[in-house]
Scaffold this active site. Structure first.
Site, mmCIF file in Angstrom:
data_model
loop_
_atom_site.group_PDB
_atom_site.id
_atom_site.type_symbol
_atom_site.label_atom_id
_atom_site.label_comp_id
_atom_site.label_asym_id
_atom_site.label_seq_id
_atom_site.Cartn_x
_atom_site.Cartn_y
_atom_site.Cartn_z
ATOM 1 N N ASP A 68 -35.321 98.047 69.201
ATOM 2 C CA ASP A 68 -33.929 98.095 68.744
ATOM 3 C C ASP A 68 -33.828 97.798 67.249
ATOM 4 O O ASP A 68 -32.901 97.132 66.795
ATOM 5 C CB ASP A 68 -33.057 97.124 69.547
ATOM 6 C CG ASP A 68 -31.572 97.430 69.389
ATOM 7 O OD1 ASP A 68 -31.231 98.532 68.930
ATOM 8 O OD2 ASP A 68 -30.742 96.560 69.716
ATOM 9 N N TYR A 69 -34.791 98.305 66.492
ATOM 10 C CA TYR A 69 -34.739 98.191 65.035
ATOM 11 C C TYR A 69 -33.969 99.372 64.444
ATOM 12 O O TYR A 69 -34.370 99.961 63.439
ATOM 13 C CB TYR A 69 -36.157 98.154 64.455
ATOM 14 C CG TYR A 69 -36.879 96.833 64.612
ATOM 15 C CD1 TYR A 69 -36.201 95.627 64.670
ATOM 16 C CD2 TYR A 69 -38.266 96.794 64.675
ATOM 17 C CE1 TYR A 69 -36.872 94.424 64.807
ATOM 18 C CE2 TYR A 69 -38.959 95.593 64.807
ATOM 19 C CZ TYR A 69 -38.246 94.407 64.872
ATOM 20 O OH TYR A 69 -38.928 93.217 64.996
#
Length: 809
Positions: free
Chosen positions: A470-471
């Protein structure tokens, strides 16, 4: 009190001390033994045994119990300093030390004060050497802590560097704030120069406006993250439920109010109910109505156009002022698809992305970005990673490709080049990518430059390859003139959650700062894969942890707790989690995965500010690890409140874990916290820093935020110690040499000297300042404005205030 009474009181006090020490020793012995079994430090087991023996001896009125305990505290003090030194004497390391020894030290003081009573109960008078030794021990610890507190004070003043503070000599043509980042370039910089480091201490509240917008229920995660616009004679504010207020710039008095009546269910199904920005449009040709427009995306899937002067819908836009953003999207539930960051207007085109609530289902709404005519609302084009025909749309009853990477953050634009810059997120399941199409991976966590008129991709750069962490790109791309060895180049700067800052030529995508591929840990769950390398930007500072330094490789020494017991809990969790450094893949192992930098970042939607007169990039970053636990599908289906949005009435915040329907796993994730809701790593947890763009070096950096409004179990400590708090929001810089920022988990707005990082002003806010401030000139006076309404996700004080500050008239 006579002698027998004193002896009885002393006896009970000593018994109570022995009981407290006994109760403290039990978790240390049991948990410490388990930690040692897991391969962790033996300290907790040994300390627990020593404290247990101390408790027994004190209960038997033996002075040796006190001295054994004093020796244990002394060893703890030395062990703590040894571990702190081993991880590099981080800023405000004194807070780390105080937490490690504080509880033990308080009990030691009590034990030493009761020592004379213990001798008297034995019918003996304490020897002079014993009395002096107790005084010496107490004085020694007091002196040591005094020096540490002094050190904390000097550490938190920040690192300074000599940067030319250019004095403004010109009067700007306009200081209006016409877009989320000031302009479509998103530099978050104002040419206003009235407020300077020399006079900022005189700032006072000029006006305050209360919107009256409050959450409908406890299931509504309100976050007042709005950065107002200032255009001509009005301030435009958008609230959590998409209500718009036009205010007088001098007084804050209401000029008009518009309420779109957003569905209550939509507000309950989002990650955060927020309206970060509106958009302003001024018609390039004469039109019949609404020559000046305010455009807004709502939480329930509408794009609306209002007359900027009256606040009434522009009837020539879409259907009576509204375009349906749910068309060809199948939102599946109210609020599952929503617009939180606002639209962007470029060359008569309105470009809008949207948020899709994380990790619900693989077949969630498409990530399609759409563009509409700013006057008529007619669709111009659609960009999507899988949809390859921007000028066409699906047939009646069909939808855009499901679950593709979306653009939830703010979009930037270059009007001269005719390009919009899209910072993309992930496909709809963040922690599993085994079923992603190649085209989705190609555009996941990617900066995409798209033609504003056609939607055709001009160039792109993927920051994280096959992102499982979830970058996604939360920071708005910023368009600046970037200094190079030849000349300044028109550049776009993209900051990331994993702390890397990339710089590209705006027109071509050519890297203007080096880009490297580095090997990363391998091995993920069955059916998925990891890239062997990831992208890094060595020419710019890293903001993944300590600013300007490589991301730390966490060890057991980095764990922390407000007491020895929750410190031990965090230490055990560390030993049980999978952790191989940055980009450790998710795992089904029971302990989960330690992710650092965490899901919050790094650098998130607060973005960076660019002082063009000083060639500085000013940014706040977080240093907070996350813990991610995956559950097999069959186990997840037995959990409570695990159904995805659309299949149940419960809100997103009620879910025990995020269902990730369509994947073989579900995910539980969040900040790595102890049972008393304190971080499991030692502070600082947040910084603000300035980087010299000429050299690529950090010129100053300091922890940002205090502990005054946070504490164990969410109870405010009221101790105003600089600890470097996690931040949500960003900075704004001015030509006058000031940087203003709220963002922290304490309720303050602060002003810093942009040249050296010295804090020159702070003001207590009526609620949390989880929004990026803005500034403008109006009738000869400069104002600094922030939305102070707090954030459910940040657990800060909720409210409904918009506050403006200015120098005395």
């Amino acid at each position: 009190m006579d002698a027998p009474q004193r002896r009885r009181f002393a006896g009970w006090a000593l018994f109570a001390l022995a009981v407290v020490l006994f109760l403290l020793s039990l978790p240390l012995v049991i948990g410490g033994g388990y930690l040692l079994y897991l391969g962790g430090s033996p300290y907790f087991l040994l300390a627990g045994i020593a404290i247990l023996f101390s408790a027994v001896l004190i209960c038997r009125d033996s002075p040796w119990g006190v001295w054994l305990y004093v020796a244990t505290v002394a060893v703890t003090f030395a062990w703590s300093l040894w571990e702190i030194a081993g991880k590099g004497w981080m800023p405000i390391w004194q807070v780390d030390l105080m937490a490690r020894v504080g509880v033990l030290l308080a009990l030691m003081i009590m034990a030493l004060l009761l020592l004379p009573a213990m001798y008297r109960r034995l019918g003996r008078y304490p020897p002079a050497s014993i009395r002096y030794l107790g005084v010496i021990v107490l004085a020694g610890f007091a002196a040591a802590l005094g020096l540490l507190l002094l050190g904390t004070h000097t550490q938190t003043s920040g690192t300074t560097a000599d940067v030319t503070n250019t004095s403004p000599t010109d009067t700007p043509d306009s200081t209006d704030w016409v877009a989320y980042g000031g302009t479509n370039s998103a530099q978050r910089f104002s040419p206003a120069a009235q407020i300077t480091p020399a006079n900022a201490s005189q700032l006072e509240k000029a006006w305050e406006f209360n919107t009256g917008d409050e959450p409908h229920s406890d299931a509504t995660p309100y976050a007042f993250q709005n950065t107002p616009l200032k255009v001509n004679g009005s301030i435009y504010v958008c609230t959590q439920s998409n209500q718009i207020f036009a205010l007088d710039p001098s007084t804050g008095e209401q000029q008009w109010h518009f309420d779109p009546q957003v569905e209550r269910e939509a507000l309950e199904h989002v990650f955060s109910a927020a309206c970060r920005s509106l958009a302003y449009y001024e018609a390039s040709e004469e039109i019949d109505q609404c020559a000046h427009r305010i455009l807004m995306g709502t939480m329930d899937g509408r794009l609306m156009a209002l007359d900027a002067e009256e606040g009434t819908p522009c009837n020539d836009f879409g259907e009576q002022g509204t375009v349906d953003l749910y068309e060809h999207m199948d939102p599946q539930a109210p609020g599952y698809l929503s617009n939180t960051s606002g639209p962007t207007v470029v060359n008569d085109v309105v470009v809008v992305g949207h948020q899709v609530t994380d990790n619900q289902r693989r077949d969630g709404p498409s990530g399609a970005v759409r563009a509409y005519d700013a006057v008529t609302g007619e669709r111009r084009w659609t960009w999507d990673s899988v949809w390859t025909t921007p000028d066409q749309q699906p047939d009646e009853g069909e939808v855009y490709p499901r679950g593709t990477p979306n653009v939830w953050s703010a979009i930037s634009a270059d009007e001269d080049l005719g390009l919009v810059y899209l910072p993309t997120g992930n496909s709809t399941n963040d922690q599993f990518g085994g079923d992603r199409q190649p085209a989705e991976d190609e555009f996941t966590s990617t900066l995409v430059a798209v033609d504003a008129q056609t939607g055709e991709v001009e160039w792109k750069f993927t920051t994280v390859i096959h992102d499982l962490w979830d970058y996604d790109l939360g920071a708005q791309p910023a368009l600046i003139d970037y200094p190079t060895s030849d000349d300044a180049r028109q550049a776009v700067v993209q900051a990331t959650k994993y702390g890397q800052v990339f710089v590209f030529d705006r027109a071509t995508g050519e890297p203007l700062s080096p880009v490297e591929e580095r090997p990363v840990p391998q091995g993920t769950i069955e059916g998925d894969w990891t890239s062997e390398v990831q992208h890094f930007s060595p020419g710019m500072p890293s903001f993944g942890s300590l600013p300007g330094q490589p991301v730390e490789h966490l060890t057991g020494a980095h764990t922390w707790g407000a007491t020895p017991v929750d410190h031990l809990y965090c230490r055990i969790q560390y030993q049980r989690m999978r952790y191989e450094g940055m980009f450790t893949p998710p795992t089904l192992d029971g302990g989960g995965m330690l992710q650092f930098p965490g899901i919050l970042g790094g650098i998130n939607w607060g973005s960076a500010s660019f002082d063009d007169g000083r060639n500085l990039m000013i940014v706040n970053n977080n240093r907070m690890p996350s813990r991610v636990v995956l559950y097999p599908r069959d186990e997840a289906d037995e959990m409570e409140n695990i159904a995805p949005i659309g299949d149940q009435d419960a809100s997103y915040i009620d879910q025990q874990a995020q269902p990730m329907r369509g994947a073989p796993v579900a995910a539980e994730r969040g900040a790595w916290l102890s049972p008393i809701d304190m971080p499991c790593t030692a502070p600082p947890w947040g910084f603000i820093s300035a980087t010299d763009l000429n050299s690529g070096e950090i010129v100053w950096s300091r922890p940002l935020g205090t502990s005054v409004d946070q504490g164990p179990f969410g109870i405010p400590s009221r101790l105003k110690m600089t600890v470097g708090a996690p931040t949500s929001g960003g900075p704004v810089a001015t030509r006058g040499g000031m940087t203003f920022i709220g963002a922290t988990m304490d309720d303050y707005l602060r002003g810093f000297d942009s040249a050296n990082g010295r804090m020159v002003w702070e003001q207590r806010l009526p609620a949390g300042g989880q929004a990026t401030p803005m500034t403008y000139m109006h009738e000869g006076r400069q104002y600094v404005v922030i939305a102070a309404g707090g954030s459910f996700q940040a657990q800060t004080t909720l409210g409904d205030s918009v506050v403006a500050y200015a120098l005395p008239e």
